[in-house]
Design a protein around this motif. Structure first.
Motif, PDB file in Angstrom:
ATOM      1  N   ASN A   1       2.129   0.763 -14.355  1.00 24.32           N
ATOM      2  CA  ASN A   1       0.749   0.937 -14.799  1.00 24.32           C
ATOM      3  C   ASN A   1       0.519   2.446 -14.900  1.00 24.32           C
ATOM      4  O   ASN A   1       0.270   3.099 -13.905  1.00 24.32           O
ATOM      5  CB  ASN A   1      -0.179   0.242 -13.777  1.00 24.32           C
TER       6      ASN A   1
ATOM      7  N   ILE B   1      -4.650   9.140  -7.688  1.00 26.05           N
ATOM      8  CA  ILE B   1      -5.917   9.629  -7.126  1.00 26.05           C
ATOM      9  C   ILE B   1      -6.371  10.813  -8.001  1.00 26.05           C
ATOM     10  O   ILE B   1      -6.694  10.584  -9.178  1.00 26.05           O
ATOM     11  CB  ILE B   1      -5.846   9.964  -5.621  1.00 26.05           C
TER      12      ILE B   1
ATOM     13  N   ASN C   1      -1.812   4.773 -15.546  1.00 22.68           N
ATOM     14  CA  ASN C   1      -3.252   5.009 -15.763  1.00 22.68           C
ATOM     15  C   ASN C   1      -3.560   6.507 -15.740  1.00 22.68           C
ATOM     16  O   ASN C   1      -4.708   6.923 -15.712  1.00 22.68           O
ATOM     17  CB  ASN C   1      -4.102   4.229 -14.752  1.00 22.68           C
TER      18      ASN C   1
ATOM     19  N   VAL D   1       0.821  -1.215   0.000  1.00 24.54           N
ATOM     20  CA  VAL D   1       0.000   0.000   0.000  1.00 24.54           C
ATOM     21  C   VAL D   1       0.863   1.277   0.000  1.00 24.54           C
ATOM     22  O   VAL D   1       0.549   2.215  -0.721  1.00 24.54           O
ATOM     23  CB  VAL D   1      -1.006  -0.015   1.172  1.00 24.54           C
ATOM     24  N   PRO D   2       1.952   1.352   0.778  1.00 25.31           N
ATOM     25  CA  PRO D   2       2.789   2.562   0.680  1.00 25.31           C
ATOM     26  C   PRO D   2       3.388   2.651  -0.733  1.00 25.31           C
ATOM     27  O   PRO D   2       4.015   1.701  -1.202  1.00 25.31           O
ATOM     28  CB  PRO D   2       3.889   2.335   1.729  1.00 25.31           C
ATOM     29  N   ILE D   3       3.178   3.780  -1.377  1.00 21.16           N
ATOM     30  CA  ILE D   3       3.523   3.890  -2.790  1.00 21.16           C
ATOM     31  C   ILE D   3       5.013   3.636  -3.027  1.00 21.16           C
ATOM     32  O   ILE D   3       5.870   4.285  -2.415  1.00 21.16           O
ATOM     33  CB  ILE D   3       3.152   5.293  -3.342  1.00 21.16           C
TER      34      ILE D   3
ATOM     35  N   ALA E   1       3.878   6.459  -8.573  1.00 25.76           N
ATOM     36  CA  ALA E   1       5.002   5.842  -7.863  1.00 25.76           C
ATOM     37  C   ALA E   1       6.351   6.284  -8.430  1.00 25.76           C
ATOM     38  O   ALA E   1       7.362   6.284  -7.712  1.00 25.76           O
ATOM     39  CB  ALA E   1       4.881   4.320  -7.928  1.00 25.76           C
TER      40      ALA E   1
HETATM   41  C1  TPP Z   1       4.088   6.683   0.473  1.00 26.92           C
HETATM   42  C2  TPP Z   1       2.643   6.973   0.213  1.00 26.92           C
HETATM   43  N1  TPP Z   1       2.256   8.233   0.022  1.00 26.92           N
HETATM   44  C3  TPP Z   1       0.948   8.509  -0.229  1.00 26.92           C
HETATM   45  C4  TPP Z   1       0.019   7.494  -0.256  1.00 26.92           C
HETATM   46  C5  TPP Z   1      -1.452   7.808  -0.530  1.00 26.92           C
HETATM   47  N2  TPP Z   1      -1.826   7.309  -1.867  1.00 26.92           N
HETATM   48  C6  TPP Z   1      -2.545   6.168  -2.005  1.00 26.92           C
HETATM   49  S1  TPP Z   1      -2.817   5.796  -3.610  1.00 26.92           S
HETATM   50  C7  TPP Z   1      -1.981   7.166  -4.150  1.00 26.92           C
HETATM   51  C8  TPP Z   1      -1.843   7.454  -5.622  1.00 26.92           C
HETATM   52  C9  TPP Z   1      -0.890   6.551  -6.326  1.00 26.92           C
HETATM   53  O1  TPP Z   1      -1.000   6.718  -7.710  1.00 26.92           O
HETATM   54  P1  TPP Z   1      -0.248   5.785  -8.722  1.00 26.92           P
HETATM   55  O2  TPP Z   1       1.121   5.494  -8.244  1.00 26.92           O
HETATM   56  O3  TPP Z   1      -0.383   6.396 -10.071  1.00 26.92           O
HETATM   57  O4  TPP Z   1      -1.056   4.403  -8.652  1.00 26.92           O
HETATM   58  P2  TPP Z   1      -2.581   4.121  -9.050  1.00 26.92           P
HETATM   59  O5  TPP Z   1      -3.373   4.270  -7.777  1.00 26.92           O
HETATM   60  O6  TPP Z   1      -3.003   5.109 -10.092  1.00 26.92           O
HETATM   61  O7  TPP Z   1      -2.609   2.712  -9.560  1.00 26.92           O
HETATM   62  C10 TPP Z   1      -1.509   7.900  -3.070  1.00 26.92           C
HETATM   63  C11 TPP Z   1      -0.754   9.145  -3.193  1.00 26.92           C
HETATM   64  C12 TPP Z   1       0.473   6.183  -0.031  1.00 26.92           C
HETATM   65  N3  TPP Z   1      -0.346   5.127  -0.083  1.00 26.92           N
HETATM   66  N4  TPP Z   1       1.797   5.936   0.193  1.00 26.92           N
END
Ligand code: TPP
Ligand code: MG
Length: 352
Positions: free
Chosen positions: A185, A191, A187, A127-129, A160
């Protein structure tokens, strides 16, 4: 020094539809297995949105439209190869034999939603990006040090690529020639943050040049294109040549998660247009044109997937609830006094 190649698929051509030509190296069984995986993922996702609305699972990250990236990647791997998923690929373990109930339990916050990664070579859902990118790079490097010919694939989003962990993992993998495929990915949303606010690079695949690794940019809605790109990255890695960055371009035409309301930040016309490019429908059209799939086959595969999900949610709900005291376990050998006090408080509340 020679330039690192960036191979780009002709995205415009693919948008017009894949011509009914058999791809090299995939027989009818392989093509149909890929279809079955796409449908299992699609049905998992559709049902999960329903289960969420019924209060049977928690907040859920929808992956509708991303199935081609996930199935295309898994089918390009051998069972000994490792997969590092993010929350967007939560159900990818289904394709490696994890029961649907395990993944549903993860979304229910139940302890049985975790599995032993070594049994299926699928790491925990991250879950942590981007924090799984260095994990995948380290594991892949370790595989090479042990003279295994297995490889790893890390799947992450466009957002990411702005994280330090992505940079550290990509750089380490390239310097140590770790057998890794970095599958992005793209997309086009993190968010509510659009790609243009995420990076000043023209294409995410251009970032690979800075790490000294090759890149392949493909249509993420075209399962065969993703399969071919990941297969090439895997071959490169198995040959000891190090990592490859694969950018699979798609568009998130559904909410980020069940807790998101994209109507306040997306262009509805664009969303409608993108929904018309659905990856499962496109592949079914292609297989029908090839003459290897008919309506009855589609119905059978879908019904099997639905039965898998019905059995999965039933099995998940039949399990006894997790022990809340587990929240306090496993982090410390000797819990600090305030944690011990919190545990006492939990017991007191539960006894009332
Ligand atoms: C380190 C971290 N920072 C912020 C978040 C909050 N967060 C959850 S999903 C997201 C967006 C990620 O977007 P992307 O990498 O494009 O993946 P997608 O959801 O579009 O597949 C964020 C900022 C998190 N989960 N982990
Ligand atoms: Mg994204």
């Amino acid at each position: 020094m020679s330039a690192v190649p960036v191979v780009e698929q002709d995205l415009e051509r693919v948008i017009a539809g894949r011509p009914a030509v058999r791809p090299a190296g995939l027989d009818d069984d392989a093509l149909l297995a890929l279809h079955r995986s796409l449908v299992r993922l699609r049905v998992y996702d559709e049902r999960s949105v329903v289960y969420h609305s019924q209060g049977r699972i928690g907040t859920y990250a929808i992956f509708r439209g991303h199935e081609a990236i996930q199935a295309g990647a898994v089918h390009a791997l051998e069972e000994r190869d490792w997969i590092f998923p993010s929350y967007r690929e939560s159900a990818i373990g289904l394709l490696r034999g994890l029961p649907a109930s395990t993944i549903l339990q993860w979304w229910r916050g139940h302890p049985s939603g975790w599995w032993n990664p070594e049994e299926v070579n699928v790491a925990s859902i991250c879950v942590p990006i981007a924090t799984h990118v260095p994990h995948a790079a380290g594991l892949a490097w370790g595989l090479a040090l042990k003279e295994s010919d297995a490889v790893a694939v890390a799947i992450f989003g466009d957002g990411a690529t702005s994280e330090g962990a992505f940079h550290e993992g990509a750089n380490l993998a390239a310097v140590f020639r770790a057998p890794l495929v970095l599958l992005c990915n793209n997309n086009q949303w993190a968010i509510s943050t659009p790609l243009r606010d995420q990076t000043a690079a023209e294409r995410l695949s251009d970032k690979a040049v800075g790490y000294g690794m090759p890149a392949i940019r493909v249509d993420g809605n075209d399962v065969l294109a993703v399969h071919d790109a990941v297969r090439r990255g895997v071959e490169h890695a198995r040959a000891g040549e190090g990592p490859t960055f694969v950018e699979a371009v798609t568009y998130r035409s559904f909410p980020h998660a069940t807790a998101d309301d994209p109507s306040i930040y997306v262009d509805r016309e664009r969303v409608e247009a993108e929904r018309g490019r659905d990856c499962v429908a496109a592949y079914e059209t292609y297989l029908r044109d090839l003459g290897v799939l008919d309506d009855e086959d589609v119905q059978t595969v879908r019904e099997e997937a639905l039965a898998e999900l019905r059995a999965g949610i039933q099995a998940a709900e039949d399990e006894a609830p997790g022990d809340p005291e587990l929240v306090f376990a496993h982090a410390y050998a000797d819990p600090p006094p305030d944690l011990a006090r919190d545990l006492e408080e939990l017991r007191r509340v539960h006894e009332r």
